[in-house]
Structure formats: structure tokens, C-alpha cells
Design an enzyme around this catalytic site. Structure first.
Site, mmCIF file in Angstrom:
data_model
loop_
_atom_site.group_PDB
_atom_site.id
_atom_site.type_symbol
_atom_site.label_atom_id
_atom_site.label_comp_id
_atom_site.label_asym_id
_atom_site.label_seq_id
_atom_site.Cartn_x
_atom_site.Cartn_y
_atom_site.Cartn_z
ATOM 1 C CD GLU A 133 -39.587 -36.029 11.085
ATOM 2 O OE1 GLU A 133 -38.976 -36.694 10.249
ATOM 3 O OE2 GLU A 133 -40.413 -36.524 11.881
ATOM 4 C CB ALA A 270 -44.932 -41.564 18.816
ATOM 5 C CG MET A 271 -40.474 -36.612 17.115
ATOM 6 S SD MET A 271 -40.334 -36.822 15.313
ATOM 7 C CE MET A 271 -38.587 -36.479 15.084
ATOM 8 C CG ASN A 273 -37.814 -36.574 20.002
ATOM 9 O OD1 ASN A 273 -37.771 -35.943 18.969
ATOM 10 N ND2 ASN A 273 -38.854 -36.507 20.836
ATOM 11 C CG HIS A 303 -43.017 -46.148 13.254
ATOM 12 N ND1 HIS A 303 -43.330 -46.262 11.924
ATOM 13 C CD2 HIS A 303 -42.569 -44.871 13.415
ATOM 14 C CE1 HIS A 303 -43.063 -45.121 11.304
ATOM 15 N NE2 HIS A 303 -42.614 -44.252 12.194
ATOM 16 C CD GLU A 304 -42.392 -42.982 16.477
ATOM 17 O OE1 GLU A 304 -41.349 -42.429 16.087
ATOM 18 O OE2 GLU A 304 -43.488 -42.848 15.891
#
Length: 835
Positions: A133, A270-271, A273, A303-304
Site C-alpha cells: 500500500e 499491520a497490513m 492483505n 482492525h485488519e
């Protein structure tokens, strides 16, 4: 070495044009990671199937590489078609198949793909992970790197035999060929390129089946014991989150695998994906976590997960709706935490973390409307801030209050059903929610989303000679030059003092449809001792009490019966300090009196954090306030009923210690805790008693693979000029300190008692910023955020720092943070003058 600023960045006009011209069907991506075992080389082959809808129109595909060879429908493209960042395609028509073979050696830039060597296990294990991102997928494989050109992805990965590999979907096969192992992954659903992922290395893995899902947790081998110990809670939270969102969003997560990878040196939290969330492995607790730290991890996990629906399933069309992507995930995470987990104080945690930071940024020079025009993908990086997260999530909570939670959730379910595997906009969401609620939300959106700044709420009371109210009203004072009025849905708490304790007489709902809004139900009633506006913290506004109410809050706020009300009291006092309307000593005195009485762990942890920050950075060089507060924290630790409370209190007491005698008192309580012992050694060095032998003993007993950075933090705390110089050289000269380690190092380096030693460094800091040009944005941003000078500065330094933000080549996100830090320093200096 090429930098982000020199590279082409996709404009919104280019993205719209390309989205109108193309339909992308699928990517077959072949990645060869074997060159990353001992070096920087990555090979990729991307096969793209797409349709060109406008006959005869040329376009381009994104790829940042050293070399790229391409074949369109089997015909090789001329070498000149590739300019290092874009592969320009000839006029197109109809169905096409494009193959691009690329080689990248700039993997050390820590952009797109990250390679980390873990020295903590003694074997030098190598781990590789991606994070794309907003537009870094192009650094790994050729793609149309924009969110509204979705496609199916199929990854094939060649990796060293000892590595395991995970991606968005489950592995369909894994075959060996000598020293190499090839992993073939199942097709994904239609995704945007930025939420695809590959993580590879000799990971330690834990699995569990929950409700038909195969849940997986991975970490580097040197953290295996911590992952094993904490897997139970992580699996429980993951299962609860999937169950909750599947039900409430009426759209179950469709994939049988859900993987979470704790990655070394991950620059953020965190991300999201799709099906393969990447985390910073600092979220694997190495010592007993505080309550705030446990809440933080739980909310990040949810959240992720919420992004799997809002962001992955339905994706923003362009980055001007980035705020909505992140704000929604925060709102949904807090909603789920309170309703589906043991973390029932999640909104209180949010107030003391992201919302508090959102208030600060919204009051600074970088304030902006929630909804911003984003001209390029590079500009999107600068949009990640606490106005996006903290204020944005607060506004979605306010919207849910405005329309009612049932209508809000029904609108979300309709939104997901209508736009699944596609793209949408803010207008689409407001239409779905407004339709479910039967309300036109355009006026709400204009007031809240398209204007900047924070309203100030005050109470005006008119009382008759009989001591009864004639009228009580909430007055809303907007920021200057704001054209649209905001409607606040909030509650007013009406309190009477009984035996010096506030008792709530009424909890009254208020909707501010006018600049001065009467509170219904109070006319004719006896005057109260306190009317607390926004008592349940439902809206985003600064509350400004009158003199009598402030006196009552300082004297009796610690006795308010509700944890939310006590949390609001802390933020009110903090805002008054920020605005120059409260002396640091007043807030410190309140905290010292409130801490022994506080029973809510989040309110307690926030009060500890705030009061320590005020004593260290806002109260000036005098140590009396620090010693007084430190004694209160040490006493609190002695009475703490659980390990988390004791840890939080001792962390604060150690941070506040200014003498060797006080640290001697803390030696015993710190005990064998590895974290507390590092903190104790750091403060011991800060008071001039650096203990090299103690540091060596601690390094030998600390199993944390990142312990070497804790030792450097001890060195940073020393007042010796040689020690400061050594740390400075490690950060700026040798570049051997990862972004994740800069926060504690910066805190230790800029010690208020070391002003004389520090005086050369503020100007050196500004000079070093230019040398960061070759660093990835995450490095530059961490340096600006965590190493910005707080002590040893003169009155003119904030202005010089703000001016430095305008230097040529300064990344927009770094410039914005530099201006924000300068503005906060102005407030700190003003508060120190009051102390």
C-alpha cells in the site's frame, strides 16, 4: 540508488483514464526468491490477461525494476518500451495477454518487498515479506497498480528449501527440486494489487481450526516461544472476530484460510492483505504487557480483519477515500471488541490513543478535512495520519449515533452486498446508510467530512434566584472560516456533589441542531454542581469547562462514578494544558491524587502515560513534580492487584526517576522483569551511573532477538557526550537502527536533564534530514517522529524546524510530521514557562 521522489507516481487523472480503458481479468505471478537468501536479487514474471475497451488506445503497466522484458500476445516489445518505472504498451484492442519478466536488485530500499536478517537466533535467518500500500506492488511484479483495477491473482513462488511461504490463499501444491521448493497458491478472488502478499522464510508456525477456518500464525524462529505462549489468545480473538463480522455484515469471509504473519522490522502496526495479514512482530509481547498494550493488539487484530470486508472485498475507487478505509476499520474493530470480546473498554482505549492524537493533529498546522483530494498515489502516503484514523473513526461513531446503530449496520450490509469484489466511494456508503435510515446525509457529510478543525463545546447556565435553572444550553464554537455547521449527537451528565463525590443525577441526550442548543429536561430543576458535556465521549470536540467546573474536576473528577467520565476528565485537562489554559503542576497534581483510586485499567494506564509525558516534557527542568508523581507511581505498584497494573506503574516510576537514590528504591521492585530491568538500566545511565557490566549481563539473559537495540537505548540515555555521539552515528551515519527501535532511543536521547550536552544536536537534526533522501519513507518518517528534539532547544528552534519542512526533496509525509512536531514543541515551551 533511485528514490521514491525520483520515480513516476500515478495521478488520479491517469488512474481514471486507465480504469475506463481496461478490464483486468487475472494475474499469474511467478516469483523467484532464491536470490534473496544471500543477496538482493528478485526475479518476477507477471502474466496479465486483460481487455482493452477503446480500440487503438495506448496505455502503460507499472513496474519498477532494473530490467524488464515483455511480450504482448507472444510478440516481444521493443527495449525502449520500458523506462525503468513504466512499460509503455502499443495501441490495443480487445483481449490481450502480456508477459513481463523483471529483475529487481533494489530490495534493500525496504519498499514493496522487505528482506531482514535475524541475528537473534545465531543462524542469520533471512525473512522476506511484502507490503504494497498504496502502489508498491509494482516494485515486485508488473501490474496495473491502482485500487480500481481488480483481478484474480495466482502466485507461484520459488524459495530456498528451508523456507515456508504463505500468500493470500491456500497453497495448492508444494514441490521440491534440489535446494529449491516451489509453492503454487490457489486463485484469489478479484483483488486490488495493493492487498496481495507473499511472506517467506524459515518461519515458526502454529495452526488451529475454528468454525471451519484454518487459522495460521507465523513468526521468526527466535520468537517461537512467545508465539506459542500467546497463540491461544490470538486464535480466540481471531475466531470471535470472524464470527462477529460474518454475522453483522451478512457476508461471511469466503476463504477457508486466515493467516497472520508477525514480520521482523515491519515499519507500521499491520497490513490488511486479503487472508494474509502482515504484522509488526513487536506485537508479540516479550514481557508482561500493560492493559493498554493488550488492548492495542486486540484492536489492531480486529482492525485488519474488518478490512477484509471494507477495503479488500469492497475497495475504495481512489485514495481520496483512504480515510474511509482506515476510519471504518478502526470503528468496526472497536465495535467488535466491545460486543464480541473481553475488551469491553475499547472506546476508552481509543480515546487515550488514536482519538487523542487526532485532536492534537487537528489543532496543528497540518489540519485538513477528513475527505481530501489526492492528486497522486505518492500523495496518498501523506494522508496516513491520526486525523484519518482517530478523527475519522470518531466521526463514523458519531454517524452511527446520528442514524442509529441498527440502520448503520443494515446500510453496511447493503453496501457489501451491492459492491462485493468491486469498488465504491463515500457517496455509495452514505447512500446505503442513508437509505437504511431514511435520512439524507449530505448535510452531515458537508459539516463533518469536508471541513477541517475541531469544535469547542461549552455550557451556558441561567439560574433564577430560587437556585433553579431557567435554561441550560450547549454552545458550539466552530473553528474559524468553516462554512458548514456540524450536528453533534452527545450526552450531558448532570452531577451533584454528595460527601465530596459527584453523583450523576441525569444522563441527557443532546443533538446540537443550533449553535446554542438548550438541554431539554433541566429547566426548573435545582442547579447542579457539574454538567459534563460529551459525558459518554460520543462526539469529536474539545470540551471547555468554566472556572467553577474546572475547579470541581481538579478536586473531585477522580471520584466520578463512570470510567468514561473519568477518561473524559483526563482528556479535558490535557486539552487545557495543550491550549495554555492549565499549568502542568495542576495536571500532575490531579494525576497523583487520582492514580491510587483508579480502578479501570485503561483510565489508569492513560493517566500514567499522560502525567509522565507532562512531568518529563511539559513541566520544565524542575524535578519536584517528577519526584512527587514518581513516588505516587511507586506506591501504586506496591498496591497493584495484577501484573499488568504493577508493570504499568513501575514503568512510570522508573521513567520519572531523577536520582540514583530513587533508582535504588526501584531496583528491588523491578526484579527479574527483562523489560523493567532495561528501563531501569536506561534511567541509571541517564542520572550518570551507566553500568556497562549490568548491560552485558542483561544482554546475556534477554532472549529477545532485538535486545541489542535496548542496549543502544541505554547508551542514548547517558549524559556523556561520547555516548550521545555514538548513538547519533549509529542512527544517521551507519544507518544500523531499524525504525521500530527509534521510539525508545529518541525518548532516552532527548533527556530534559541533559540540555547542555544536547544543545548542538537540534541543528544537527535539521541538517541530517537532507541525508535521509535515499531512505525509504518509513525510515524518514520514524526519524522525524521519534528523534525530533524536545530538549536542548532555544525559542527559535520550532520556527526553524517548520521552515525545514519546505526544503526541496522533503517527502510530503515527513514534511507534515515535521511541522506537527514543531507546533507541539511551541506548546511545550509555553507550558514550561508556566511551570
Amino acid at each position: 540508488m533511485q528514490t521514491d521522489r525520483q520515480e513516476a507516481t500515478l495521478s488520479v487523472a491517469e488512474a481514471r483514464h486507465r480504469a475506463a480503458a481496461l478490464t483486468v481479468h487475472r494475474y499469474d505471478v511467478d516469483l523467484d526468491l532464491t536470490g534473496l537468501l544471500d543477496g538482493p536479487v528478485l526475479h518476477s514474471r507477471s502474466t496479465v490477461s486483460f481487455t482493452a475497451r477503446h480500440p487503438g488506445e495506448a496505455t502503460f503497466i507499472d513496474v519498477i525494476a532494473d530490467t524488464a522484458d515483455a511480450w504482448l500476445d507472444g510478440v516481444a516489445l521493443a527495449p525502449g518500451a520500458f523506462d525503468g518505472e513504466r512499460l509503455h504498451l502499443p495501441p490495443l484492442d480487445g483481449e490481450h495477454r502480456l508477459e513481463v519478466a523483471a529483475t529487481m536488485t533494489r530490495t534493500g530500499q525496504r519498499a514493496g518487498i522487505h528482506r531482514t536478517v535475524d541475528s537473534g537466533d545465531g543462524d542469520g535467518d533471512v525473512y522476506v515479506w511484502t507490503s504494497f500500500e498504496p502502489d508498491d506492488a509494482r516494485r515486485v511484479f508488473a501490474c496495473f497498480d491502482q485500487p480500481d483495477l481488480k483481478a484474480v491473482f495466482a502466485f507461484t513462488v520459488h524459495a530456498p528449501h528451508a523456507w515456508s511461504v504463505v500468500s493470500n490463499s491456500a497453497a495448492a501444491s508444494c514441490t521440491d527440486a534440489g535446494t529449491t521448493r516451489t509453492w503454487v497458491f490457489e486463485d484469489t478472488p478479484r483483488l486490488s494489487p495493493y492487498v496481495t502478499a507473499v511472506c517467506a522464510g524459515p518461519f515458526h508456525e502454529v495452526r488451529r481450526s475454528v468454525d471451519g477456518y484454518e487459522l495460521r500464525l507465523l513468526s521468526r524462529r527466535s520468537l517461537a516461544s512467545h508465539l506459542d505462549e500467546q497463540a491461544g489468545e490470538l486464535f480466540d480473538l481471531t475466531g470471535r472476530g470472524l464470527r462477529f463480522f460474518n454475522d453483522r455484515f451478512a457476508s461471511p469471509f469466503p476463504q477457508r484460510t486466515y493467516t497472520q504473519v508477525f514480520c521482523p522490522d515491519f515499519p507500521g502496526a499491520a497490513m490488511e492483505n486479503w487472508g494474509c495479514v502482515a504484522w509488526s512482530d513487536r506485537y508479540l509481547h516479550r514481557t508482561v504487557p500493560t492493559a493498554a498494550e493488550r488492548y492495542d493488539r486486540a484492536v489492531v487484530l480486529l482492525h485488519e480483519m474488518a478490512h477484509q470486508w471494507f477495503g479488500d472485498l469492497v475497495t475504495l475507487r481512489w485514495w481520496d477515500d483512504l480515510w474511509l478505509n482506515e476510519s471504518f476499520a478502526d470503528w468496526a474493530a472497536l465495535w467488535a471488541a466491545e460486543q464480541a470480546t473481553a475488551y469491553t473498554g475499547a472506546w476508552r482505549w481509543f480515546l487515550g490513543s488514536r482519538k487523542e492524537d487526532g485532536y492534537t493533529e487537528d489543532a496543528g498546522p497540518g489540519t485538513h478535512p477528513i475527505h481530501q483530494d489526492i492528486a497522486t498515489a505518492a500523495d496518498a502516503k501523506a494522508a496516513f495520519d491520526m486525523i484519518t484514523y482517530g478523527k475519522g473513526a470518531s466521526l463514523l461513531r458519531q454517524l452511527a449515533e446520528y442514524v442509529g446503530e441498527a440502520a448503520f449496520v443494515a446500510g453496511l450490509a447493503r453496501y457489501f452486498a451491492d459492491h462485493a469484489y468491486g469498488n465504491a466511494t463515500l457517496t455509495d456508503l452514505l447512500a446505503a446508510v442513508g437509505g437504511a435510515a431514511g435520512r439524507d446525509l449530505s448535510g452531515w457529510a458537508d459539516g463533518w467530512l469536508r471541513t477541517a478543525g475541531t469544535d469547542v463545546l461549552t455550557v451556558a447556565c441561567e439560574t433564577g434566584p430560587d437556585g433553579r435553572y431557567r435554561e441550560v444550553a450547549v454552545t458550539t464554537t466552530p473553528p474559524p472560516d468553516r462554512p458548514a455547521r456540524r450536528v453533534h449527537r452527545l450526552t450531558a451528565g448532570v452531577y451533584d456533589l454528595r460527601d465530596d463525590r459527584p453523583v450523576r443525577r441525569h444522563r441527557l441526550p443532546v443533538e446540537t441542531t443550533a449553535a446554542t442548543q438548550p438541554i431539554a429536561g433541566l429547566a426548573g430543576q435545582p442547579a447542579a454542581d457539574l454538567i459534563l458535556i460529551n459525558d459518554d465521549d460520543l462526539t469529536f470536540a474539545r470540551v471547555r469547562p468554566d472556572a467553577a467546573s474546572l475547579k470541581l474536576l481538579l478536586g473531585h473528577g477522580r471520584h466520578l462514578p463512570g470510567a468514561d467520565s473519568r477518561a473524559l476528565t483526563r482528556i479535558i485537562l490535557w486539552h487545557l494544558l495543550e491550549d495554555g489554559l492549565l499549568a502542568p503542576a495542576d495536571l500532575i497534581g490531579y494525576a497523583a491524587g487520582a492514580l491510587p483510586l483508579e480502578t479501570d485499567p485503561i483510565v489508569r494506564d492513560d493517566l500514567l502515560r499522560t502525567s509522565v509525558a507532562v512531568a518529563v516534557d511539559w513541566a520544565g527542568p524542575a524535578v519536584e513534580a517528577r519526584e512527587h508523581l514518581g513516588a505516587a507511581c511507586l506506591a501504586l505498584a506496591g498496591r497493584a492487584g495484577d501484573a499488568a497494573a504493577r508493570t504499568a506503574a513501575l514503568q512510570a516510576a522508573i521513567a520519572l526517576a531523577t536520582t540514583a537514590d530513587r533508582l535504588a528504591e526501584l531496583d528491588g521492585p523491578a526484579g527479574d522483569s527483562i523489560d523493567l530491568r532495561w528501563r531501569w538500566l536506561t534511567r541509571l545511565a541517564a542520572v550518570g551511573r551507566h553500568d556497562p557490566a549490568g548491560v552485558e549481563r542483561q544482554l546475556r539473559r534477554d532472549p529477545d532477538p532485538d535486545a541489542i537495540h535496548s542496549a543502544l537505548t541505554v547508551r542514548a540515555a547517558s549524559p556523556e557526550p561520547a555516548a550521545k555521539e555514538e548513538v547519533w552515528r549509529a542512527v544517521f551515519g551507519e544507518r544500523r537502527v531499524p525504525p521500530s527501535a527509534l521510539r525508545p532511543i529518541g525518548r532516552a536521547f532527548w533527556d530534559p536533564a541533559h540540555a547542555d550536552v544536547l544543545r548542538p544536536y537540534p541543528e544537527r537534526f535539521l541538517g541530517e534530514l537532507a541525508s535521509l533522501g535515499a531512505s525509504h519513507l518509513s525510515v524518514t518518517l520514524a526519524v522525524v517522529r521519534h528523534l525530533f528534539p524536545r530538549h536542548g532547544v532555544d525559542a527559535g528552534f520550532p520556527a526553524r524546524a517548520a521552515a525545514a519542512a519546505g526544503r526541496p526533496g522533503m517527502p510530503p509525509m515527513a514534511a507534515k510530521n515535521l511541522q506537527a512536531r514543531a507546533a507541539v514543541l511551541v506548546r511545550m515551551l509555553r507550558a514550561r514557562a508556566q511551570a
